[in-house]
Design an enzyme around this catalytic site. Structure first.
Site, PDB file in Angstrom:
ATOM      1  N   HIS A 426     -19.671  80.645  76.915  1.00 46.40           N
ATOM      2  CA  HIS A 426     -20.981  80.560  76.276  1.00 46.40           C
ATOM      3  C   HIS A 426     -21.522  79.127  76.258  1.00 46.40           C
ATOM      4  O   HIS A 426     -22.638  78.855  76.703  1.00 46.40           O
ATOM      5  CB  HIS A 426     -20.867  81.119  74.848  1.00 46.40           C
ATOM      6  CG  HIS A 426     -22.157  81.101  74.106  1.00 46.40           C
ATOM      7  ND1 HIS A 426     -22.501  80.074  73.264  1.00 46.40           N
ATOM      8  CD2 HIS A 426     -23.197  81.965  74.106  1.00 46.40           C
ATOM      9  CE1 HIS A 426     -23.698  80.315  72.755  1.00 46.40           C
ATOM     10  NE2 HIS A 426     -24.135  81.459  73.248  1.00 46.40           N
ATOM     11  N   CYS A 802     -27.278  85.871  90.700  1.00 42.86           N
ATOM     12  CA  CYS A 802     -27.856  85.157  89.560  1.00 42.86           C
ATOM     13  C   CYS A 802     -26.785  84.622  88.619  1.00 42.86           C
ATOM     14  O   CYS A 802     -27.085  84.131  87.544  1.00 42.86           O
ATOM     15  CB  CYS A 802     -28.836  86.038  88.788  1.00 42.86           C
ATOM     16  SG  CYS A 802     -28.066  87.473  88.042  1.00 42.86           S
TER      17      CYS A 802
END
Ligand code: PEP
Ligand code: MG
Length: 850
Positions: A426, A802
């Site tokens: 994250h 992506c």
């Protein structure tokens, strides 16, 4: 010792001699170019890699034959000439040939002082660098008769042999010592670290000495015509009278400036004609060698000699400016300017960097997760980061790992440091998106949250408020504040980027979630947005509460009421993105994370939530527990949530379509792309598609206008790649989410891999961190299978990547070859990806021809 009289051992450097970089090294070749340009280069002889290799193994060349190229009583220097100057090599040895007899001659010609200096310096260099004697015994500075006698005696005492008087012996010994130094283990490891192959060869150049000492104006210096840090055209360098080699650089106080300078006397004033001649040769070098060169020169009794020229050392920003200026002056084509810049170097230009000239006190080492550098006071919570930002004080957020709750803290921080995590955890992903320096997986740091401190591997303790610097480019934290270089998004950078855009044959989009990201993407010339992670839009303070209300809703009606509040906010988000992107494609991914990420995990947080929602604390706790999963990344997230709680996707689809209508009224018609995350089965796509189509139909009727949109699938589970054939029937595009796909293909947690990735890569279990560089063998095969099956089902299916790999040069090469339409990466990586893609199209690899 064998003697070897093979003439091919050496080649006199003439304009037509057979000299090649691959056989004699870059310096030899460059010297030949200077000779061809009719520069005043002293006679020079090149020894090939083979000859030097033979010398290292004991087969000596005919040194007398080499010396005969320099006439009677020669005095020569030897310099290394490896294929790439960056690979280094042994230091130069000057004045070979000096002996008692030559000393006496030089006293006549140059005077006692000059002759003594030359002899003493040679004895010292030979003793220390060739005979490898203790330097302490040869450090006399003052050159006179006694010092020379003492040095000769010391040599004899240490070696039990007289100092060699025969120039042939001196030359042979020096050649052998340099050849062996090159083949030693330390030198080999050092150059391999700089990219040299294991068998890289060393050439040597033997050059007639130009005497920088003597009665008429004599001395030595170096000059360059562009600044190594900024790349701007500017003459820099120094000249020192009565000196040889590069002494001018180490004797700052006595050396002259080159151009007129208020700080002291200059060569331009002292010898204006010679200075003009030097400047002329600088111009010739730039024009004909097509590079900014540093010229090493000697003035010998008033005459200029050019001993050598090397490509100037340069920072990344100087490299860009120099290449662009050469192209703008029509000296090199634009394609070559593109080829000369290492794409990774562009990253440094986009961010602050730690100035390499400053001191570094490294306190922690981890994974370089997001480039750039920033200094700030240590804080241990997002709340503290926000408070710090409110006070206008830069801070570094230090966490065990970050969660979506930390987003606002990350926005407020100048840099992030986490104990855990890897390239796609994250903290890493968000920091890259925000352009925030970040180091993750700092496992040798011990965090003590209660104490608000962390302890480093060497036992130092840093507390909240202490100042540290995060260097995200190399993955280190440093104590205190350090010298920085500012980003350099100058005209040269923009020119290079626009040339790369013209050359590029694969699309480069940006992963952008906010208007600020989108603006950045546009500034860097992205071809659109390839991934808008919509969940990031829900972490703003006002939305988080509504989001939580939605999660706590007891009935569909309550849930809808909360979603109704979110709808206008989402619609506005999308309108702004569409407006900023001005008709460029925008691919919006429907909600992806598990819902529990939006809930507080601490007791205090839950109490606050209970108050905000007017619920008993026990209800909140129960709900949080109910939503927690053993394995949330493989749990109820992505399309699974979209199917179980379809109202969320309905709301998002409506917001997208209403924004489409709105934005199309104000500008070019918008054709939004909607992407479904974490798909693993065809039916998931069918179900979502049916609802999205229904929402589109409803909005068309309500608004009384038509619009198009494209629905696609994010391929990030191995099954989606394998079943791409049937999935693609319902998808206009497939975008490979290589972060999750890598995680699931390896069965490797992207949030925890940092713990052992270092030792895995070190022990060559993996050649690279697969979250950083696409694993072309495994994950890559899934990409190829998915692409092939997808294309077979639908010829015009648009294919892209992506995941974070979209910004990595090697991964882009793979996508290009596989015929993908575009890659999408963080806005800050767009320029790097663009340049890498342009280089691939042009079939060039980074580097200069010098
Ligand atoms: C991916 O998984 O590759 C991806 C782009 O999505 P995220 O990083 O948001 O999971
Ligand atoms: Mg994903």
């Amino acid at each position: 010792m064998q003697k070897h009289a093979d003439l091919s051992d050496f080649t006199v450097i003439t304009p037509t001699a057979d000299i090649a970089v691959a056989r004699h090294g870059g310096r030899a070749k460059c010297l030949q170019r200077l000779v061809r340009l009719e520069m005043p280069v002293p006679e020079t002889v090149a020894l090939s890699f083979d000859a030097v290799h033979r010398i290292a193994s004991g087969q000596m060349p005919d040194t007398a034959a080499i010396l005969s190229a320099f006439g009677p009583s020669p005095l020569v220097s030897i310099r290394p000439s490896s294929e790439d100057p960056d690979w280094g090599g042994p230091g130069a040895i000057l004045n070979i040939g000096m002996n008692d007899e030559r000393h006496a001659q030089l006293i006549e010609r140059l005077g006692q002082a000059a002759a003594d200096t030359i002899y003493l310096r040679f004895i010292q260099a030979f003793a220390i660098d060739v005979a490898r004697l203790d330097p302490d015994m040869f450090e006399e500075e003052v050159a006179n008769h006694e010092a020379i006698r003492a040095a000769l005696l010391a040599f004899e005492e240490e070696t039990d042999e007289a100092f060699p008087q025969d120039p042939g012996v001196q030359l042979g010994e020096t050649l052998r010592s340099m050849a062996r130094a090159w083949e030693g283990t330390t030198a080999r490891l050092l150059r391999q670290a700089k990219g040299a192959p294991a068998d890289a060869g060393l050439g040597l150049v033997v050059q007639e000495m130009a005497m920088g000492l003597g009665p008429a104006e004599s001395g030595s210096g170096v000059i360059q015509f562009a600044d190594s840090t900024t790349g701007l055209g500017q003459i820099t360098g120094r000249y020192l009278s009565q000196s040889q080699g590069r002494a001018a650089l180490s004797n700052g106080d006595e050396a002259l400036y080159l151009t007129l300078d208020e700080r002291g006397p200059s060569l331009e004033e002292r010898c204006p004609e010679l200075f003009k001649e030097l400047v002329k040769w600088g111009g010739v070098c730039r024009q004909r060698l097509r590079e900014e060169m540093e010229i090493e020169f000697t003035i010998e009794a008033g005459a200029l000699k050019v001993l050598d020229a090397v490509r100037i050392g340069r920072s990344s920003r100087a490299a860009v400016r120099i290449a662009v200026a050469l192209a703008e002056d029509w000296i090199i084509p634009r394609e070559e300017a593109i080829a000369r810049i290492d794409p990774r170097a562009l990253t440094e230009l986009l961010h602050c960097q730690v100035d390499p000239r400053g001191k570094r006190d490294v306190i922690a080492v981890g994974i370089a997760a997001s480039p750039g550098a920033a200094t700030g006071r240590v804080v241990f919570s997002s709340a503290a980061a926000q408070a710090s930002a409110a006070r206008g004080e830069a801070c570094v957020l230090v966490r065990r790992e970050t969660t979506p709750e930390d987003i606002r803290g990350m926005h407020a921080a100048a840099a992030v440091l986490t104990e855990r995590g890897g390239m796609t955890s994250h903290a890493a992903v968000i920091a890259r998106g925000l352009g925030l320096p970040c180091v993750v997986g700092v496992s040798d740091m011990t965090l003590n949250r209660r104490d608000k401190s962390f302890r480093t591997a060497d036992g130092r303790v840093f507390r909240e408020g202490d100042v540290i610097t995060v260097d995200g480019a190399v993955g280190e934290a440093l104590a205190g504040e350090v010298l920085m270089l500012e980003p350099a998004l100058d005209d040269a950078f923009r020119s290079l980027l626009s040339w790369a855009e013209e050359a590029c044959d694969i699309g480069i989009r940006a992963n952008a979630d906010t208007p600020a990201d989108a603006q950045m993407a546009r500034n860097f010339g992205a071809d659109g947005i390839g991934l808008c992670r919509t969940e990031h839009m829900f972490f703003e303070e006002d939305r988080l509460t509504v989001m939580r209300e939605m999660i706590f809703a007891n009935s569909a009606v309550d849930r809808e009421a909360a979603l109704d509040q979110l709808l206008p906010m989402q619609r506005m988000d999308f309108i702004r993105l569409f407006e900023i992107m001005q008709g460029l494609p925008v691919c919006i991914r429907l909600f992806d994370p598990p819902l529990h990420e939006f809930l507080p995990h601490s007791r205090d947080g839950m109490r606050e939530l209970a108050e905000a929602l007017d619920l008993p604390l026990s209800d909140v706790t129960r709900r949080v527990e109910a939503l927690s999963e053993f394995n949330p990344m493989l749990g109820m997230r992505g399309v699974r949530l979209g199917i179980t709680v379809p109202e969320i996707y309905d709301m998002q689809a409506r917001a997208i379509f209403e924004a489409t209508v709105e934005a199309s009224k104000r500008g070019d018609p918008v054709v939004p792309e909607i992407m479904i995350p974490l798909v693993s089965a065809k039916r998931e796509v069918e179900l979502v598609k049916a609802r999205v189509d229904a929402v589109a139909a409803a909005v068309r009727i309500e608004k009384g206008c038509d619009f198009d949109y494209r629905l696609g699938v994010m391929v990030e589970t191995p099954r989606a790649a394998l079943r791409a054939g049937e999935i693609t029937h319902h998808a206009a595009f497939l975008s490979f989410g290589t972060n999750d796909l890598t995680q699931m293909t390896y069965g490797l947690s992207r949030d925890d891999a940092g713990r052992f990735m270092g030792s895995y890569v070190q022990q060559e279990v993996y050649p690279e961190d697969p979250f950083h560089t696409l694993d072309v063998e495994g994950v890559g095969e899934l990409l190829l299978i998915g692409a092939e099956r997808g294309r077979a089902a639908r010829k015009d299916v648009v294919l892209s990547v992506c995941g974070e790999h979209g910004g990595n040069a090697e991964s882009i090469a793979f996508c290009r070859e596989a015929g993908f339409d575009y890659v999408s990466c963080s806005p800050f990586r767009v320029p790097v990806a663009r340049l890498a893609a342009a280089q691939l199209k042009l079939g060039v690899s980074t580097g200069s021809n010098i």
